[in-house]
Design a protein around this motif. Structure first.
Motif, PDB file in Angstrom:
ATOM      1  N   ALA A 111      11.210  -0.384 -19.021  1.00  0.00           N
ATOM      2  CA  ALA A 111      10.086  -0.518 -18.101  1.00  0.00           C
ATOM      3  C   ALA A 111       9.859   0.802 -17.378  1.00  0.00           C
ATOM      4  N   LEU A 112       8.603   1.129 -17.190  1.00  0.00           N
ATOM      5  CA  LEU A 112       8.202   2.272 -16.379  1.00  0.00           C
ATOM      6  C   LEU A 112       7.533   1.705 -15.141  1.00  0.00           C
ATOM      7  N   HIS A 113       8.106   1.985 -13.966  1.00  0.00           N
ATOM      8  CA  HIS A 113       7.545   1.552 -12.693  1.00  0.00           C
ATOM      9  C   HIS A 113       6.870   2.766 -12.064  1.00  0.00           C
ATOM     10  N   ILE A 114       5.591   2.638 -11.742  1.00  0.00           N
ATOM     11  CA  ILE A 114       4.808   3.776 -11.266  1.00  0.00           C
ATOM     12  C   ILE A 114       4.282   3.483  -9.866  1.00  0.00           C
ATOM     13  N   GLN A 115       4.680   4.340  -8.920  1.00  0.00           N
ATOM     14  CA  GLN A 115       4.269   4.160  -7.533  1.00  0.00           C
ATOM     15  C   GLN A 115       3.385   5.307  -7.045  1.00  0.00           C
ATOM     16  N   CYS A 116       2.828   6.057  -7.965  1.00  0.00           N
ATOM     17  CA  CYS A 116       1.934   7.170  -7.639  1.00  0.00           C
ATOM     18  C   CYS A 116       0.688   7.018  -8.510  1.00  0.00           C
ATOM     19  N   PRO A 117      -0.310   7.858  -8.349  1.00  0.00           N
ATOM     20  CA  PRO A 117      -1.509   7.745  -9.182  1.00  0.00           C
ATOM     21  C   PRO A 117      -1.182   7.876 -10.675  1.00  0.00           C
ATOM     22  N   PHE A 118      -1.910   7.097 -11.471  1.00  0.00           N
ATOM     23  CA  PHE A 118      -1.749   7.165 -12.926  1.00  0.00           C
ATOM     24  C   PHE A 118      -3.035   6.685 -13.582  1.00  0.00           C
ATOM     25  N   ARG A 119      -3.145   6.991 -14.867  1.00  0.00           N
ATOM     26  CA  ARG A 119      -4.302   6.522 -15.631  1.00  0.00           C
ATOM     27  C   ARG A 119      -3.968   6.471 -17.121  1.00  0.00           C
ATOM     28  N   PHE A 120      -4.634   5.564 -17.803  1.00  0.00           N
ATOM     29  CA  PHE A 120      -4.579   5.474 -19.260  1.00  0.00           C
ATOM     30  C   PHE A 120      -5.882   6.072 -19.769  1.00  0.00           C
ATOM     31  N   VAL A 121      -5.768   6.989 -20.714  1.00  0.00           N
ATOM     32  CA  VAL A 121      -6.927   7.712 -21.224  1.00  0.00           C
ATOM     33  C   VAL A 121      -6.979   7.562 -22.733  1.00  0.00           C
ATOM     34  N   SER A 170       2.110   9.930 -24.901  1.00  0.00           N
ATOM     35  CA  SER A 170       0.985   9.859 -25.839  1.00  0.00           C
ATOM     36  C   SER A 170       1.358   9.017 -27.039  1.00  0.00           C
ATOM     37  N   TRP A 171       0.367   8.293 -27.532  1.00  0.00           N
ATOM     38  CA  TRP A 171       0.512   7.552 -28.778  1.00  0.00           C
ATOM     39  C   TRP A 171      -0.844   7.523 -29.457  1.00  0.00           C
ATOM     40  N   GLY A 172      -0.847   7.258 -30.741  1.00  0.00           N
ATOM     41  CA  GLY A 172      -2.069   7.357 -31.517  1.00  0.00           C
ATOM     42  C   GLY A 172      -2.870   6.074 -31.510  1.00  0.00           C
ATOM     43  N   PRO A 173      -4.124   6.194 -31.828  1.00  0.00           N
ATOM     44  CA  PRO A 173      -4.856   7.454 -31.945  1.00  0.00           C
ATOM     45  C   PRO A 173      -5.486   7.860 -30.607  1.00  0.00           C
ATOM     46  N   GLY A 174      -5.099   8.998 -30.097  1.00  0.00           N
ATOM     47  CA  GLY A 174      -5.743   9.594 -28.933  1.00  0.00           C
ATOM     48  C   GLY A 174      -5.522   8.915 -27.600  1.00  0.00           C
ATOM     49  N   VAL A 175      -4.460   8.127 -27.452  1.00  0.00           N
ATOM     50  CA  VAL A 175      -4.222   7.430 -26.184  1.00  0.00           C
ATOM     51  C   VAL A 175      -3.062   8.092 -25.452  1.00  0.00           C
ATOM     52  N   ARG A 176      -3.202   8.194 -24.139  1.00  0.00           N
ATOM     53  CA  ARG A 176      -2.110   8.748 -23.342  1.00  0.00           C
ATOM     54  C   ARG A 176      -2.083   8.080 -21.968  1.00  0.00           C
ATOM     55  N   LEU A 177      -0.893   8.062 -21.413  1.00  0.00           N
ATOM     56  CA  LEU A 177      -0.665   7.624 -20.041  1.00  0.00           C
ATOM     57  C   LEU A 177      -0.309   8.870 -19.260  1.00  0.00           C
ATOM     58  N   GLU A 178      -1.053   9.128 -18.188  1.00  0.00           N
ATOM     59  CA  GLU A 178      -0.814  10.292 -17.340  1.00  0.00           C
ATOM     60  C   GLU A 178      -0.387   9.806 -15.963  1.00  0.00           C
ATOM     61  N   VAL A 179       0.770  10.268 -15.522  1.00  0.00           N
ATOM     62  CA  VAL A 179       1.337   9.902 -14.228  1.00  0.00           C
ATOM     63  C   VAL A 179       1.439  11.178 -13.408  1.00  0.00           C
ATOM     64  N   PHE A 180       0.912  11.169 -12.177  1.00  0.00           N
ATOM     65  CA  PHE A 180       0.918  12.407 -11.395  1.00  0.00           C
ATOM     66  C   PHE A 180       1.270  12.137  -9.943  1.00  0.00           C
ATOM     67  N   PRO A 181       2.528  12.419  -9.584  1.00  0.00           N
ATOM     68  CA  PRO A 181       2.969  12.262  -8.195  1.00  0.00           C
ATOM     69  C   PRO A 181       2.085  13.072  -7.249  1.00  0.00           C
ATOM     70  N   ASP A 182       1.795  12.493  -6.088  1.00  0.00           N
ATOM     71  CA  ASP A 182       0.942  13.188  -5.125  1.00  0.00           C
ATOM     72  C   ASP A 182       1.527  13.190  -3.718  1.00  0.00           C
ATOM     73  N   CYS A 183       2.842  13.001  -3.595  1.00  0.00           N
ATOM     74  CA  CYS A 183       3.505  12.971  -2.299  1.00  0.00           C
ATOM     75  C   CYS A 183       4.464  14.169  -2.196  1.00  0.00           C
ATOM     76  N   SER A 184       4.402  14.869  -1.085  1.00  0.00           N
ATOM     77  CA  SER A 184       5.262  16.049  -0.918  1.00  0.00           C
ATOM     78  C   SER A 184       6.665  15.682  -0.436  1.00  0.00           C
ATOM     79  N   GLY A 185       6.869  14.457  -0.001  1.00  0.00           N
ATOM     80  CA  GLY A 185       8.182  14.033   0.506  1.00  0.00           C
ATOM     81  C   GLY A 185       9.081  13.515  -0.602  1.00  0.00           C
ATOM     82  N   ARG A 186      10.271  13.078  -0.217  1.00  0.00           N
ATOM     83  CA  ARG A 186      11.236  12.537  -1.181  1.00  0.00           C
ATOM     84  C   ARG A 186      11.059  11.035  -1.332  1.00  0.00           C
TER      85      ARG A 186
END
Length: 152
Positions: free
Chosen positions: A42-52, A115-131
């Motif tokens: 499991a991937l638990h995501i607590q920051c901004p993310f998107r499926f493209v 990334s997985w085919g065809p052309g799909v990716r999950l992008e996760v991008f932390p946006d918090c400067s703290g720990r």
């Protein structure tokens, strides 16, 4: 554990894993996988993310803010947001396709791209400067890795 070891652990866990489902637990994104050896991941995501897909956003963490048409004031609590609706559509595709993670890229600032085919990716991008924990990948009953390094 150092950042390089943490990154290698994440790659090792996710490479060739089958993407099974997308959902949420309250406001946390949850992506479930089956590892190459049959282990539950499991991937638990607590920051901004998107499926493209190619150049189009299919599903993004901000979609949790918007109710489905006619969902009423408790849309979030009743899992009737735009996120929930689009996650179900994505899950239907994942069930049929059974895609495997082809690429795992970790950036220096904690961004994670699968990334997985065809052309799909999950992008996760932390946006918090703290720990604060931005994301974690885990093997159920086993190893956990996350960002920032050492927080999990």
């Amino acid at each position: 554990m150092g950042a390089d070891e943490e990154a290698e652990g994440v790659r090792r866990i996710l490479q060739q894993a089958v993407v099974r489902s997308v959902g949420r637990a309250v406001g946390m994104g949850v992506v479930e996988f089956t590892g190459p050896g049959g282990e539950e991941l499991a991937l638990h995501i607590q920051c901004p993310f998107r499926f493209v897909h190619d150049d189009r956003v299919l599903l993004g963490s901000q979609d949790m803010k918007y109710p489905q048409k006619g969902a009423g004031p408790n849309a979030f609590d009743n899992f009737r947001t735009v996120y929930d609706e689009r996650a179900q559509l994505l899950n239907n595709l994942l069930t049929k396709a059974g895609p495997r993670v082809e690429s795992v890229v970790l950036g220096k600032a904690g961004d994670l791209t699968l990334s997985w085919g065809p052309g799909v990716r999950l992008e996760v991008f932390p946006d918090c400067s703290g720990r604060e924990e931005a994301w974690r990948i885990l093997i159920r009953g086993g190893a956990h890795h996350g960002y920032p390094p050492g927080i999990v």
